[in-house]
Design an enzyme around this catalytic site. Structure first.
Site, PDB file in Angstrom:
ATOM      1  N   GLU A 193      16.149 -14.755 -18.901  1.00  0.00           N
ATOM      2  CA  GLU A 193      15.130 -13.892 -18.284  1.00  0.00           C
ATOM      3  C   GLU A 193      14.338 -14.645 -17.212  1.00  0.00           C
ATOM      4  O   GLU A 193      14.388 -15.874 -17.112  1.00  0.00           O
ATOM      5  CB  GLU A 193      14.177 -13.362 -19.349  1.00  0.00           C
ATOM      6  CG  GLU A 193      13.427 -14.462 -20.079  1.00  0.00           C
ATOM      7  CD  GLU A 193      12.082 -13.994 -20.642  1.00  0.00           C
ATOM      8  OE1 GLU A 193      11.287 -13.422 -19.890  1.00  0.00           O
ATOM      9  OE2 GLU A 193      11.851 -14.235 -21.836  1.00  0.00           O
ATOM     10  N   LYS A 196       5.795  -8.113 -12.907  1.00  0.00           N
ATOM     11  CA  LYS A 196       6.385  -8.306 -14.235  1.00  0.00           C
ATOM     12  C   LYS A 196       7.012  -6.985 -14.646  1.00  0.00           C
ATOM     13  O   LYS A 196       6.322  -5.977 -14.778  1.00  0.00           O
ATOM     14  CB  LYS A 196       5.295  -8.730 -15.220  1.00  0.00           C
ATOM     15  CG  LYS A 196       5.744  -8.826 -16.674  1.00  0.00           C
ATOM     16  CD  LYS A 196       4.606  -9.302 -17.574  1.00  0.00           C
ATOM     17  CE  LYS A 196       4.873  -8.984 -19.031  1.00  0.00           C
ATOM     18  NZ  LYS A 196       3.727  -9.337 -19.901  1.00  0.00           N
ATOM     19  N   ASP A 245      -1.304  -2.267 -28.814  1.00  0.00           N
ATOM     20  CA  ASP A 245      -0.489  -3.137 -27.971  1.00  0.00           C
ATOM     21  C   ASP A 245       0.765  -3.573 -28.728  1.00  0.00           C
ATOM     22  O   ASP A 245       0.746  -4.527 -29.508  1.00  0.00           O
ATOM     23  CB  ASP A 245      -1.311  -4.352 -27.511  1.00  0.00           C
ATOM     24  CG  ASP A 245      -0.602  -5.143 -26.426  1.00  0.00           C
ATOM     25  OD1 ASP A 245       0.604  -4.904 -26.184  1.00  0.00           O
ATOM     26  OD2 ASP A 245      -1.251  -6.006 -25.807  1.00  0.00           O
ATOM     27  N   SER A 248       4.690  -4.499 -27.823  1.00  0.00           N
ATOM     28  CA  SER A 248       5.559  -4.769 -26.677  1.00  0.00           C
ATOM     29  C   SER A 248       6.737  -3.799 -26.623  1.00  0.00           C
ATOM     30  O   SER A 248       7.344  -3.474 -27.656  1.00  0.00           O
ATOM     31  CB  SER A 248       6.089  -6.199 -26.752  1.00  0.00           C
ATOM     32  OG  SER A 248       7.035  -6.408 -25.719  1.00  0.00           O
ATOM     33  N   ASP A 291       9.440  -4.604 -25.692  1.00  0.00           N
ATOM     34  CA  ASP A 291      10.630  -5.364 -26.113  1.00  0.00           C
ATOM     35  C   ASP A 291      11.181  -4.827 -27.427  1.00  0.00           C
ATOM     36  O   ASP A 291      12.392  -4.771 -27.625  1.00  0.00           O
ATOM     37  CB  ASP A 291      10.286  -6.847 -26.347  1.00  0.00           C
ATOM     38  CG  ASP A 291      10.017  -7.602 -25.064  1.00  0.00           C
ATOM     39  OD1 ASP A 291      10.228  -7.031 -23.973  1.00  0.00           O
ATOM     40  OD2 ASP A 291       9.585  -8.774 -25.164  1.00  0.00           O
ATOM     41  N   LYS A 347       5.848 -15.176 -31.325  1.00  0.00           N
ATOM     42  CA  LYS A 347       4.768 -16.146 -31.303  1.00  0.00           C
ATOM     43  C   LYS A 347       3.610 -15.688 -32.179  1.00  0.00           C
ATOM     44  O   LYS A 347       3.387 -14.497 -32.339  1.00  0.00           O
ATOM     45  CB  LYS A 347       4.283 -16.247 -29.873  1.00  0.00           C
ATOM     46  CG  LYS A 347       3.769 -17.576 -29.545  1.00  0.00           C
ATOM     47  CD  LYS A 347       3.137 -17.600 -28.205  1.00  0.00           C
ATOM     48  CE  LYS A 347       4.099 -18.064 -27.147  1.00  0.00           C
ATOM     49  NZ  LYS A 347       5.011 -17.052 -26.707  1.00  0.00           N
TER      50      LYS A 347
HETATM   51  N1  PSU Z   1       6.679 -14.879 -25.067  1.00  0.00           N
HETATM   52  C1  PSU Z   1       6.744 -16.157 -24.615  1.00  0.00           C
HETATM   53  N2  PSU Z   1       6.978 -16.386 -23.296  1.00  0.00           N
HETATM   54  C2  PSU Z   1       7.162 -15.368 -22.413  1.00  0.00           C
HETATM   55  C3  PSU Z   1       7.111 -14.028 -22.909  1.00  0.00           C
HETATM   56  C4  PSU Z   1       6.871 -13.830 -24.234  1.00  0.00           C
HETATM   57  O1  PSU Z   1       6.587 -17.075 -25.376  1.00  0.00           O
HETATM   58  O2  PSU Z   1       7.372 -15.626 -21.233  1.00  0.00           O
HETATM   59  C5  PSU Z   1       7.384 -12.896 -21.966  1.00  0.00           C
HETATM   60  C6  PSU Z   1       8.790 -12.328 -22.211  1.00  0.00           C
HETATM   61  O3  PSU Z   1       9.368 -12.010 -20.964  1.00  0.00           O
HETATM   62  C7  PSU Z   1       8.519 -11.069 -22.990  1.00  0.00           C
HETATM   63  C8  PSU Z   1       7.210 -10.627 -22.393  1.00  0.00           C
HETATM   64  O4  PSU Z   1       9.519 -10.089 -22.854  1.00  0.00           O
HETATM   65  O5  PSU Z   1       6.482 -11.830 -22.213  1.00  0.00           O
HETATM   66  C9  PSU Z   1       6.472  -9.665 -23.275  1.00  0.00           C
HETATM   67  O6  PSU Z   1       5.392  -9.140 -22.565  1.00  0.00           O
HETATM   68  P1  PSU Z   1       4.574  -7.905 -23.175  1.00  0.00           P
HETATM   69  O7  PSU Z   1       3.931  -8.460 -24.428  1.00  0.00           O
HETATM   70  O8  PSU Z   1       3.577  -7.555 -22.110  1.00  0.00           O
HETATM   71  O9  PSU Z   1       5.592  -6.843 -23.458  1.00  0.00           O
HETATM   72 MN    MN Z   2       1.717  -5.563 -24.349  1.00  0.00          MN
END
Ligand code: PSU
Ligand code: MN
Length: 303
Positions: A26, A87, A139, A141, A143, A160
């Site tokens: 990614e 992003k 919130d 993700s 993902d 994490k």
């Molecule tokens: N966790 C990490 N490093 C990162 C990300 C997550 O330790 O760079 C990035 C990844 O690209 C993940 C995104 O898909 O953050 C998730 O963002 P959000 O929580 O806004 O969906």
């Molecule tokens: Mn988010």
């Protein structure tokens, strides 16, 4: 139409056609997850790690509104230094492509682009998940839901601890996503190996993971598979210490009113400051380890 929006480099295209082990990487980790120059150094290191394990790397990003699968050196450098890289998660891709923009892809968006290109394997650091306090903030993700509908095997060092790991696992269960622990019974906790949250299935080899993914595809499942791969013991951070730093970063984010897409990049940057660079070193080690394991699984898959 999509033909014109999808640019797959020659090496990756040939490898896909020959059923060789192509591993997607990614770009959000490059543009928004790490500072310069460690971000571009890590991007190169990951590509080399995939090669060292017998695979072909395909780093993915959006450039001038086109999905690029496999990036050149100057493109990696651009993603690592330019300040106007968006992003991109699932919801963002149509507007970014139609608008001819540049963007780094999150786990969700990288999964989508991988499948469009015919790539089935993807190594990342940490996936997004259910954030702490999500009962209030909602919130969660994008993902996570991507795993329910996009058939890619993703190797990650877990979610994490800026996230709520038990709730993240609940959500994945609800979405019917197979989750495997690689040589572990527990979901890894990114900076350290054991979260205390059990994974439904443990595998002890790349071959086992490959066989489960093959079966899932053969059954017509549209879902992906999440493989939790713990950080190597020697590079793990002390649980109590890093948890205290994370609590600090989360409270700083609240204090600054950080919201939405900015939350994850803010927390990563703040943690790096609070730990004096230790969190970044750990991050690089675990993502490299994930690239190696993901490539081994892909190699087994295509045997
Ligand atoms: N966790 C990490 N490093 C990162 C990300 C997550 O330790 O760079 C990035 C990844 O690209 C993940 C995104 O898909 O953050 C998730 O963002 P959000 O929580 O806004 O969906
Ligand atoms: Mn988010």
């Amino acid at each position: 139409m999509l033909k014109h929006s999808l640019v797959i480099n020659r090496e990756v295209r040939d490898a896909i056609a020959d059923n060789r082990a192509v591993v997607a990487l990614e770009s959000t980790i490059i543009s928004h997850g790490m500072p310069y120059p460690q971000n571009v150094e890590t991007a190169r290191l990951l590509e080399q790690t995939v090669r060292d394990n017998g695979g072909v790397p395909a780093t993915i990003a959006i450039l001038n509104g086109k999905i690029h699968v496999g990036l050149a050196e100057d493109e990696l450098e651009f993603l690592a230094t330019d300040k106007n890289i968006a992003k991109a998660s699932r919801r963002d891709l149509p507007a970014l492509l139609a608008g001819g923009r540049h963007a780094a892809t999150t786990v969700a968006a990288t999964m989508i682009c991988s499948v469009l290109a015919g790539v089935r394997f993807f190594a990342t650091g940490g996936i997004g998940g259910v954030h702490r306090g999500a009962a209030e903030s909602m919130d969660v993700s994008a993902d996570l839901r991507e795993f329910a509908e996009t058939p890619v095997l993703v190797v990650s060092a877990g979610a994490k601890a800026i996230l709520d790991i038990p709730l993240t696992m609940e959500y994945l269960e609800t979405m019917g996503v197979p989750v495997l622990g690689y040589c572990t019974d527990e979901m890894p906790a990114f900076y350290y190996a054991r979260s205390g949250v059990k994974v439904p299935v443990r595998v002890d080899s790349a071959g086992e993971a490959a066989a489960i993914f093959k079966t899932s595809l053969a059954m017509g499942y549209r879902s992906g598979i999440l493989v939790g791969n713990p950080i190597p013991e020697a590079d793990a951070l002390d649980r109590d210490k890093i948890e205290a730093c994370i609590a600090q970063a989360v409270s700083d984010a609240d204090l600054h009113g950080v919201k939405g897409q900015q939350v994850t990049p803010f927390l990563l940057g703040r943690l790096n400051e609070i730990t004096g660079g230790d969190s970044l070193k750990t991050n690089i080690s675990l993502v490299r380890n994930n690239a190696a394991v993901c490539t081994k699984i892909a190699v087994e898959f295509f045997k």
